[in-house]
Design a protein around this motif. Structure first.
Motif, PDB file in Angstrom:
ATOM      1  N   VAL A  90       7.606  -8.483 -15.323  1.00  0.00           N
ATOM      2  CA  VAL A  90       7.490  -7.049 -15.064  1.00  0.00           C
ATOM      3  C   VAL A  90       6.517  -6.888 -13.908  1.00  0.00           C
ATOM      4  N   TYR A  91       6.931  -6.153 -12.903  1.00  0.00           N
ATOM      5  CA  TYR A  91       6.123  -5.956 -11.698  1.00  0.00           C
ATOM      6  C   TYR A  91       5.477  -4.570 -11.742  1.00  0.00           C
ATOM      7  N   TYR A  92       4.166  -4.574 -11.547  1.00  0.00           N
ATOM      8  CA  TYR A  92       3.383  -3.346 -11.623  1.00  0.00           C
ATOM      9  C   TYR A  92       2.792  -3.013 -10.251  1.00  0.00           C
ATOM     10  N   CYS A  93       2.903  -1.762  -9.908  1.00  0.00           N
ATOM     11  CA  CYS A  93       2.264  -1.245  -8.711  1.00  0.00           C
ATOM     12  C   CYS A  93       0.834  -0.823  -9.059  1.00  0.00           C
ATOM     13  N   ARG A  94      -0.101  -1.110  -8.169  1.00  0.00           N
ATOM     14  CA  ARG A  94      -1.472  -0.635  -8.345  1.00  0.00           C
ATOM     15  C   ARG A  94      -1.953  -0.013  -7.042  1.00  0.00           C
ATOM     16  N   VAL A  95      -2.526   1.158  -7.166  1.00  0.00           N
ATOM     17  CA  VAL A  95      -3.033   1.884  -5.993  1.00  0.00           C
ATOM     18  C   VAL A  95      -4.484   2.279  -6.265  1.00  0.00           C
ATOM     19  N   GLN A  96      -5.342   1.981  -5.322  1.00  0.00           N
ATOM     20  CA  GLN A  96      -6.751   2.364  -5.426  1.00  0.00           C
ATOM     21  C   GLN A  96      -6.969   3.561  -4.521  1.00  0.00           C
ATOM     22  N   CYS A  97      -7.350   4.692  -5.112  1.00  0.00           N
ATOM     23  CA  CYS A  97      -7.484   5.890  -4.294  1.00  0.00           C
ATOM     24  C   CYS A  97      -8.586   6.795  -4.814  1.00  0.00           C
ATOM     25  N   ALA A  98      -9.012   7.694  -3.933  1.00  0.00           N
ATOM     26  CA  ALA A  98      -9.988   8.714  -4.276  1.00  0.00           C
ATOM     27  C   ALA A  98      -9.294  10.072  -4.262  1.00  0.00           C
ATOM     28  N   GLN A  99      -9.611  10.881  -5.250  1.00  0.00           N
ATOM     29  CA  GLN A  99      -8.938  12.178  -5.351  1.00  0.00           C
ATOM     30  C   GLN A  99      -9.654  13.274  -4.563  1.00  0.00           C
ATOM     31  N   THR A 100     -10.938  13.088  -4.257  1.00  0.00           N
ATOM     32  CA  THR A 100     -11.689  14.054  -3.458  1.00  0.00           C
ATOM     33  C   THR A 100     -12.573  13.288  -2.484  1.00  0.00           C
ATOM     34  N   PRO A 101     -13.161  13.980  -1.493  1.00  0.00           N
ATOM     35  CA  PRO A 101     -14.024  13.286  -0.517  1.00  0.00           C
ATOM     36  C   PRO A 101     -15.241  12.616  -1.143  1.00  0.00           C
ATOM     37  N   ILE A 102     -15.640  13.059  -2.342  1.00  0.00           N
ATOM     38  CA  ILE A 102     -16.827  12.481  -2.952  1.00  0.00           C
ATOM     39  C   ILE A 102     -16.497  11.645  -4.178  1.00  0.00           C
ATOM     40  N   SER A 103     -15.214  11.471  -4.462  1.00  0.00           N
ATOM     41  CA  SER A 103     -14.823  10.677  -5.632  1.00  0.00           C
ATOM     42  C   SER A 103     -14.950   9.194  -5.353  1.00  0.00           C
ATOM     43  N   TYR A 104     -15.313   8.459  -6.380  1.00  0.00           N
ATOM     44  CA  TYR A 104     -15.321   7.000  -6.264  1.00  0.00           C
ATOM     45  C   TYR A 104     -13.889   6.518  -6.406  1.00  0.00           C
ATOM     46  N   PRO A 105     -13.452   5.586  -5.552  1.00  0.00           N
ATOM     47  CA  PRO A 105     -12.065   5.110  -5.657  1.00  0.00           C
ATOM     48  C   PRO A 105     -11.757   4.539  -7.029  1.00  0.00           C
ATOM     49  N   THR A 106     -10.580   4.859  -7.537  1.00  0.00           N
ATOM     50  CA  THR A 106     -10.150   4.436  -8.858  1.00  0.00           C
ATOM     51  C   THR A 106      -8.810   3.741  -8.755  1.00  0.00           C
ATOM     52  N   ASN A 107      -8.606   2.736  -9.602  1.00  0.00           N
ATOM     53  CA  ASN A 107      -7.315   2.046  -9.654  1.00  0.00           C
ATOM     54  C   ASN A 107      -6.350   2.772 -10.574  1.00  0.00           C
ATOM     55  N   TYR A 108      -5.153   2.997 -10.092  1.00  0.00           N
ATOM     56  CA  TYR A 108      -4.078   3.582 -10.884  1.00  0.00           C
ATOM     57  C   TYR A 108      -2.932   2.584 -10.945  1.00  0.00           C
ATOM     58  N   TRP A 109      -2.282   2.544 -12.118  1.00  0.00           N
ATOM     59  CA  TRP A 109      -1.203   1.591 -12.347  1.00  0.00           C
ATOM     60  C   TRP A 109       0.102   2.323 -12.620  1.00  0.00           C
ATOM     61  N   GLY A 110       1.210   1.745 -12.114  1.00  0.00           N
ATOM     62  CA  GLY A 110       2.515   2.223 -12.497  1.00  0.00           C
ATOM     63  C   GLY A 110       2.911   1.683 -13.860  1.00  0.00           C
ATOM     64  N   LYS A 111       4.047   2.120 -14.345  1.00  0.00           N
ATOM     65  CA  LYS A 111       4.506   1.702 -15.672  1.00  0.00           C
ATOM     66  C   LYS A 111       5.202   0.353 -15.646  1.00  0.00           C
ATOM     67  N   GLY A 112       5.541  -0.128 -14.461  1.00  0.00           N
ATOM     68  CA  GLY A 112       6.169  -1.426 -14.335  1.00  0.00           C
ATOM     69  C   GLY A 112       7.677  -1.346 -14.185  1.00  0.00           C
ATOM     70  N   THR A 113       8.203  -2.288 -13.429  1.00  0.00           N
ATOM     71  CA  THR A 113       9.653  -2.394 -13.271  1.00  0.00           C
ATOM     72  C   THR A 113      10.043  -3.857 -13.487  1.00  0.00           C
ATOM     73  N   PRO A 114      11.031  -4.115 -14.334  1.00  0.00           N
ATOM     74  CA  PRO A 114      11.368  -5.505 -14.651  1.00  0.00           C
ATOM     75  C   PRO A 114      12.219  -6.161 -13.565  1.00  0.00           C
ATOM     76  N   VAL A 115      11.911  -7.410 -13.304  1.00  0.00           N
ATOM     77  CA  VAL A 115      12.691  -8.246 -12.397  1.00  0.00           C
ATOM     78  C   VAL A 115      13.107  -9.494 -13.157  1.00  0.00           C
ATOM     79  N   THR A 116      14.404  -9.760 -13.176  1.00  0.00           N
ATOM     80  CA  THR A 116      14.932 -10.941 -13.847  1.00  0.00           C
ATOM     81  C   THR A 116      15.723 -11.761 -12.846  1.00  0.00           C
ATOM     82  N   VAL A 117      15.346 -13.028 -12.719  1.00  0.00           N
ATOM     83  CA  VAL A 117      16.025 -13.940 -11.810  1.00  0.00           C
ATOM     84  C   VAL A 117      16.745 -14.977 -12.664  1.00  0.00           C
ATOM     85  N   SER A 118      18.055 -14.868 -12.665  1.00  0.00           N
ATOM     86  CA  SER A 118      18.839 -15.737 -13.537  1.00  0.00           C
ATOM     87  C   SER A 118      20.266 -15.826 -13.035  1.00  0.00           C
ATOM     88  N   SER A 119      20.879 -16.973 -13.286  1.00  0.00           N
ATOM     89  CA  SER A 119      22.286 -17.153 -12.927  1.00  0.00           C
ATOM     90  C   SER A 119      23.186 -16.836 -14.115  1.00  0.00           C
TER      91      SER A 119
END
Length: 119
Positions: A90-119
């Motif tokens: 399962v592949y998860y996106c992570r973005v580190q961002c600040a919501q205001t000019p004085i906010s400390y950057p915070t990590n946000y995570w996506g819910k994930g998307t599955p990748v299956t490699v198989s024949s």
């Protein structure tokens, strides 16, 4: 709040390619790092690729030379080539961002998307 929406996962044969996208939306003042992590069954979550706001990129050792990360405004993409069965996770996106000019950057995570490699 910040929302992350991932897309592009699915089933692919060994040697094939997939491209993942992650769109960040909501109250965002600035974005620092954007990237992808993955978690296979029974394993810990691991770094796939991270790209900083200045363009510096780090890849996990197992994907170097096969995967490519890019970003454009609030979107981060992962181009995955020469996929192997061990890339299945399962592949998860992570973005580190600040919501205001004085906010400390915070990590946000996506819910994930599955990748299956198989024949």
């Amino acid at each position: 709040q910040v929302q992350l929406v991932e897309s592009g996962g699915g089933l692919v044969q060994p040697g094939g390619s997939l491209r993942l996208s992650c769109d960040a939306s909501g109250t965002i003042f600035s974005i620092n790092n954007m990237g992808w992590y993955r978690q296979a069954p029974g394993k810990e979550r691991e770094l796939v690729a991270v790209i900083a706001s200045g363009g510096r990129i780090n890849y996990g050792d197992s994907v170097k030379g096969r995967f490519s990360v890019s970003r454009d405004k609030n979107t981060v993409r992962l181009q995955m080539n020469s996929l192997k069965p061990e890339d299945t996770a399962v592949y998860y996106c992570r973005v580190q961002c600040a919501q205001t000019p004085i906010s400390y950057p915070t990590n946000y995570w996506g819910k994930g998307t599955p990748v299956t490699v198989s024949s």
